[in-house]
Scaffold this motif. Structure first.
Motif, PDB file in Angstrom:
ATOM      1  N   LEU A   1     -29.034  -9.322  44.884  1.00  0.00           N
ATOM      2  CA  LEU A   1     -29.174  -9.797  43.499  1.00  0.00           C
ATOM      3  C   LEU A   1     -29.801  -8.732  42.605  1.00  0.00           C
ATOM      4  O   LEU A   1     -29.338  -8.495  41.480  1.00  0.00           O
ATOM      5  CB  LEU A   1     -30.025 -11.066  43.472  1.00  0.00           C
ATOM      6  CG  LEU A   1     -29.267 -12.398  43.505  1.00  0.00           C
ATOM      7  CD1 LEU A   1     -30.246 -13.561  43.564  1.00  0.00           C
ATOM      8  CD2 LEU A   1     -28.372 -12.543  42.290  1.00  0.00           C
TER       9      LEU A   1
ATOM     10  N   GLU B   1     -18.904 -11.958  33.745  1.00  0.00           N
ATOM     11  CA  GLU B   1     -18.987 -11.429  35.103  1.00  0.00           C
ATOM     12  C   GLU B   1     -20.432 -11.397  35.595  1.00  0.00           C
ATOM     13  O   GLU B   1     -20.705 -11.647  36.772  1.00  0.00           O
ATOM     14  CB  GLU B   1     -18.392 -10.020  35.138  1.00  0.00           C
ATOM     15  CG  GLU B   1     -18.316  -9.438  36.539  1.00  0.00           C
ATOM     16  CD  GLU B   1     -17.622  -8.099  36.569  1.00  0.00           C
ATOM     17  OE1 GLU B   1     -17.492  -7.518  37.658  1.00  0.00           O
ATOM     18  OE2 GLU B   1     -17.204  -7.620  35.492  1.00  0.00           O
ATOM     19  N   ARG B   2     -21.360 -11.118  34.688  1.00  0.00           N
ATOM     20  CA  ARG B   2     -22.770 -11.079  35.051  1.00  0.00           C
ATOM     21  C   ARG B   2     -23.249 -12.449  35.527  1.00  0.00           C
ATOM     22  O   ARG B   2     -23.932 -12.562  36.546  1.00  0.00           O
ATOM     23  CB  ARG B   2     -23.566 -10.614  33.832  1.00  0.00           C
ATOM     24  CG  ARG B   2     -25.047 -10.439  34.046  1.00  0.00           C
ATOM     25  CD  ARG B   2     -25.624  -9.670  32.863  1.00  0.00           C
ATOM     26  NE  ARG B   2     -27.060  -9.712  32.859  1.00  0.00           N
ATOM     27  CZ  ARG B   2     -27.787 -10.631  32.242  1.00  0.00           C
ATOM     28  NH1 ARG B   2     -27.171 -11.590  31.561  1.00  0.00           N
ATOM     29  NH2 ARG B   2     -29.093 -10.603  32.287  1.00  0.00           N
ATOM     30  N   VAL B   3     -22.887 -13.500  34.812  1.00  0.00           N
ATOM     31  CA  VAL B   3     -23.271 -14.853  35.211  1.00  0.00           C
ATOM     32  C   VAL B   3     -22.605 -15.239  36.522  1.00  0.00           C
ATOM     33  O   VAL B   3     -23.233 -15.833  37.410  1.00  0.00           O
ATOM     34  CB  VAL B   3     -22.908 -15.853  34.095  1.00  0.00           C
ATOM     35  CG1 VAL B   3     -23.155 -17.281  34.554  1.00  0.00           C
ATOM     36  CG2 VAL B   3     -23.702 -15.557  32.834  1.00  0.00           C
ATOM     37  N   ALA B   4     -21.327 -14.889  36.660  1.00  0.00           N
ATOM     38  CA  ALA B   4     -20.595 -15.234  37.883  1.00  0.00           C
ATOM     39  C   ALA B   4     -21.199 -14.540  39.102  1.00  0.00           C
ATOM     40  O   ALA B   4     -21.384 -15.160  40.161  1.00  0.00           O
ATOM     41  CB  ALA B   4     -19.121 -14.866  37.733  1.00  0.00           C
TER      42      ALA B   4
ATOM     43  N   PHE C   1     -24.285 -13.462  39.474  1.00  0.00           N
ATOM     44  CA  PHE C   1     -25.600 -14.038  39.767  1.00  0.00           C
ATOM     45  C   PHE C   1     -25.450 -15.347  40.533  1.00  0.00           C
ATOM     46  O   PHE C   1     -26.172 -15.604  41.504  1.00  0.00           O
ATOM     47  CB  PHE C   1     -26.367 -14.269  38.465  1.00  0.00           C
ATOM     48  CG  PHE C   1     -27.767 -14.781  38.662  1.00  0.00           C
ATOM     49  CD1 PHE C   1     -28.815 -13.889  38.827  1.00  0.00           C
ATOM     50  CD2 PHE C   1     -28.037 -16.139  38.696  1.00  0.00           C
ATOM     51  CE1 PHE C   1     -30.116 -14.356  39.023  1.00  0.00           C
ATOM     52  CE2 PHE C   1     -29.317 -16.617  38.892  1.00  0.00           C
ATOM     53  CZ  PHE C   1     -30.360 -15.717  39.054  1.00  0.00           C
ATOM     54  N   THR C   2     -24.493 -16.178  40.123  1.00  0.00           N
ATOM     55  CA  THR C   2     -24.288 -17.469  40.782  1.00  0.00           C
ATOM     56  C   THR C   2     -23.809 -17.288  42.216  1.00  0.00           C
ATOM     57  O   THR C   2     -24.319 -17.932  43.145  1.00  0.00           O
ATOM     58  CB  THR C   2     -23.276 -18.300  39.994  1.00  0.00           C
ATOM     59  OG1 THR C   2     -23.723 -18.454  38.636  1.00  0.00           O
ATOM     60  CG2 THR C   2     -23.095 -19.664  40.627  1.00  0.00           C
ATOM     61  N   VAL C   3     -22.846 -16.396  42.403  1.00  0.00           N
ATOM     62  CA  VAL C   3     -22.281 -16.194  43.740  1.00  0.00           C
ATOM     63  C   VAL C   3     -23.313 -15.605  44.689  1.00  0.00           C
ATOM     64  O   VAL C   3     -23.476 -16.057  45.833  1.00  0.00           O
ATOM     65  CB  VAL C   3     -21.036 -15.292  43.649  1.00  0.00           C
ATOM     66  CG1 VAL C   3     -20.559 -14.893  45.043  1.00  0.00           C
ATOM     67  CG2 VAL C   3     -19.919 -16.004  42.899  1.00  0.00           C
TER      68      VAL C   3
ATOM     69  N   SER D   1     -26.501 -15.784  44.491  1.00  0.00           N
ATOM     70  CA  SER D   1     -27.600 -16.717  44.755  1.00  0.00           C
ATOM     71  C   SER D   1     -27.313 -17.565  45.988  1.00  0.00           C
ATOM     72  O   SER D   1     -28.243 -18.050  46.646  1.00  0.00           O
ATOM     73  CB  SER D   1     -27.831 -17.625  43.545  1.00  0.00           C
ATOM     74  OG  SER D   1     -28.219 -16.876  42.417  1.00  0.00           O
ATOM     75  N   ILE D   2     -26.033 -17.733  46.320  1.00  0.00           N
ATOM     76  CA  ILE D   2     -25.671 -18.501  47.519  1.00  0.00           C
ATOM     77  C   ILE D   2     -26.184 -17.816  48.774  1.00  0.00           C
ATOM     78  O   ILE D   2     -26.513 -18.471  49.770  1.00  0.00           O
ATOM     79  CB  ILE D   2     -24.139 -18.706  47.572  1.00  0.00           C
ATOM     80  CG1 ILE D   2     -23.682 -19.504  46.345  1.00  0.00           C
ATOM     81  CG2 ILE D   2     -23.717 -19.406  48.847  1.00  0.00           C
ATOM     82  CD1 ILE D   2     -22.185 -19.675  46.249  1.00  0.00           C
TER      83      ILE D   2
ATOM     84  N   GLU E   1     -35.575 -10.597  34.845  1.00  0.00           N
ATOM     85  CA  GLU E   1     -34.635 -11.002  35.895  1.00  0.00           C
ATOM     86  C   GLU E   1     -35.242 -10.824  37.282  1.00  0.00           C
ATOM     87  O   GLU E   1     -35.006 -11.649  38.170  1.00  0.00           O
ATOM     88  CB  GLU E   1     -33.347 -10.199  35.781  1.00  0.00           C
ATOM     89  CG  GLU E   1     -32.459 -10.618  34.640  1.00  0.00           C
ATOM     90  CD  GLU E   1     -31.134  -9.907  34.645  1.00  0.00           C
ATOM     91  OE1 GLU E   1     -30.252 -10.302  33.863  1.00  0.00           O
ATOM     92  OE2 GLU E   1     -30.966  -8.959  35.436  1.00  0.00           O
TER      93      GLU E   1
ATOM     94  N   MET F   1     -37.089 -17.618  42.305  1.00  0.00           N
ATOM     95  CA  MET F   1     -36.048 -18.475  42.880  1.00  0.00           C
ATOM     96  C   MET F   1     -36.088 -18.429  44.404  1.00  0.00           C
ATOM     97  O   MET F   1     -35.999 -19.471  45.078  1.00  0.00           O
ATOM     98  CB  MET F   1     -34.679 -18.020  42.374  1.00  0.00           C
ATOM     99  CG  MET F   1     -33.520 -18.858  42.889  1.00  0.00           C
ATOM    100  SD  MET F   1     -31.930 -18.287  42.236  1.00  0.00           S
ATOM    101  CE  MET F   1     -31.823 -16.680  43.030  1.00  0.00           C
TER     102      MET F   1
END
Length: 414
Positions: free
Chosen positions: A42, A268-271, A273-275, A277-278, A379, A386
């Motif tokens: 991340l 793309e930045r949000v995507a 980060f979400t991926v 985070s898994i 961040e 998190m």
């Protein structure tokens, strides 16, 4: 979370491998490594994405300004009045007249599509700054017949400093047989490298007066580049100027000129980060499974502690500290690994390219000549928080299970 002395002692023992518990320790170690890799991934990806946006913004805005004033016909004959009005507008730091036109360049039998930009002598020096790699900007001045080329364009043409490059303009003299294109030769006085492939491959810089002569513009210019005190507030700052211009000219800011590019980067930045985070979530499930195994292995010890007066809250705190410590150590290790990778990022890319023989960083595809990076402290704090919160939540069920152990049932057959 405040622990008593015996609770700290037991938590410390449970973090270290006991006799016959090497497998549990192995699972806990894998959980720590998984958290470390998730946090590092991340940090690296988000820093690189921020670096992409920052580098693209700095280079694109450095070339095109925060906004440009242009007319529908492509010419601004009254540009001096517009420049004066822009300089009087609060928040505008500079207004630079320029000429920009796509043409063709030829040299030694090679031809390339180019974007000719005419600027004042001082503005050329400001734009190129420390990006000069060959020649001298003192050669590129009004009336000298010399120009500056982007490094990739010079490479494509095979031109060097001192080469005679011809610029082909379809806007020529009108004759009874039609329009005769203009072909004018210029000497290459300097070669620069901005760092954006598309610009280094296309840009030709020349003095404003020479560009006006080449394009038969007379005293007109094509546009006026504007710089403001705050790029994010460019709209409100330039609103008074837009009202004064009326329908004679329009203002286009950097957001409208590059909207698709920066919007794609944001999505793309949000995507990413979400991926990514898994990965941390999967690592947290490893912590959950290792704690469940630890509770099962320590059932007899837990029952004995309960008979000796240990409270349910004390047992919950012990296992919560064990799991959270694993998550915290993994988070710290991940941050350290991420920062080390970012520091040596270009060396890592070069090493992988050397080992695999593949060009992983083609500037023609990725815009920039080097892998960028910009770490956002906010961040980093969010990523660490998190990971710690997920690790803490993973300890709740095993800790509750340990605290709800019935010592009578466990010790009945001991």
């Amino acid at each position: 979370m405040i622990l008593s002395r015996y609770e700290r002692m037991i938590a410390r023992r449970y973090l270290l491998p006991g006799k016959g518990e090497a497998f549990i320790f192995l699972v806990a170690s894998i959980s720590l490594v998984a958290v470390m890799l998730g946090v590092a991934a991340l940090v690296i990806v988000m820093s690189v994405m921020n670096g992409f946006r920052a580098e693209l913004f700095d280079k694109i805005v450095g070339l095109n300004g925060h906004a440009v004033v242009q007319s529908a016909g492509g010419r601004l004959p009254d540009w001096r009045e517009i420049v004066a009005e822009a300089q009087r507008t609060p928040g505008v730091t500079s207004a630079v007249p320029m000429v920009e036109q796509p043409l063709a360049a030829t040299y030694n039998g090679r031809a390339e599509a180019v974007l000719v930009r005419g600027l004042g002598d001082a503005d050329i020096r400001r734009m190129i700054g420390g990006k000069l790699i060959m020649g001298s900007l003192s050669n590129v001045r009004a009336g000298s017949g010399q120009i500056a080329l982007g490094s990739r364009l010079a490479e494509a043409l095979g031109a060097q400093v001192g080469s005679e490059v011809s610029l082909f303009s379809p806007q020529g003299q009108t004759t009874p047989f039609g329009t005769v294109p203009r072909i004018v030769s210029y000497r290459v006085g300097a070669i620069f490298e901005i760092g954006l492939y598309d610009y280094d491959k296309a840009y030709v810089l020349m003095p404003l007066e020479d560009a006006q002569t080449l394009l038969l513009l007379g005293d007109s210019v094509g546009m006026i580049e504007l710089q403001t005190v705050d790029a994010d507030r460019v709209g409100p700052i330039l609103a008074p100027l837009a009202d004064k211009l009326g329908g004679n000219a329009v203002i286009a800011d950097w957001r409208s000129m590059n909207a698709q590019l920066f919007q794609a980067l944001a999505v793309e930045r949000v995507a990413m980060f979400t991926v990514l985070s898994i990965i941390i979530l999967v690592a947290v499930f490893n912590i959950l499974s290792s704690l469940i195994m630890l509770v099962r292995a320590k059932t007899r010890d837990i029952a004995i502690l309960r008979t000796m007066g240990a409270t349910r809250g004390g047992l919950m705190r012990i296992f919560m500290v064990v799991g959270t410590t694993i998550g915290a150590l993994g988070t710290l290790a991940g941050l350290a690994l991420g920062f080390v990778f970012l520091f040596y990022r270009q060396a890592v890319v070069n090493l992988v390219q050397l080992v695999t023989g593949q060009n992983l960083w083609d500037p023609s595809i990725r815009y920039l000549t080097e892998l960028p990076s910009k770490t956002d402290p906010v961040e980093i704090v969010v990523i660490a928080a998190m990971a710690l919160v997920f690790s803490f939540l993973a300890t709740l069920y095993p800790a509750w299970k340990a605290a709800s152990t019935d010592p009578v049932q466990v010790l009945r057959y001991e």
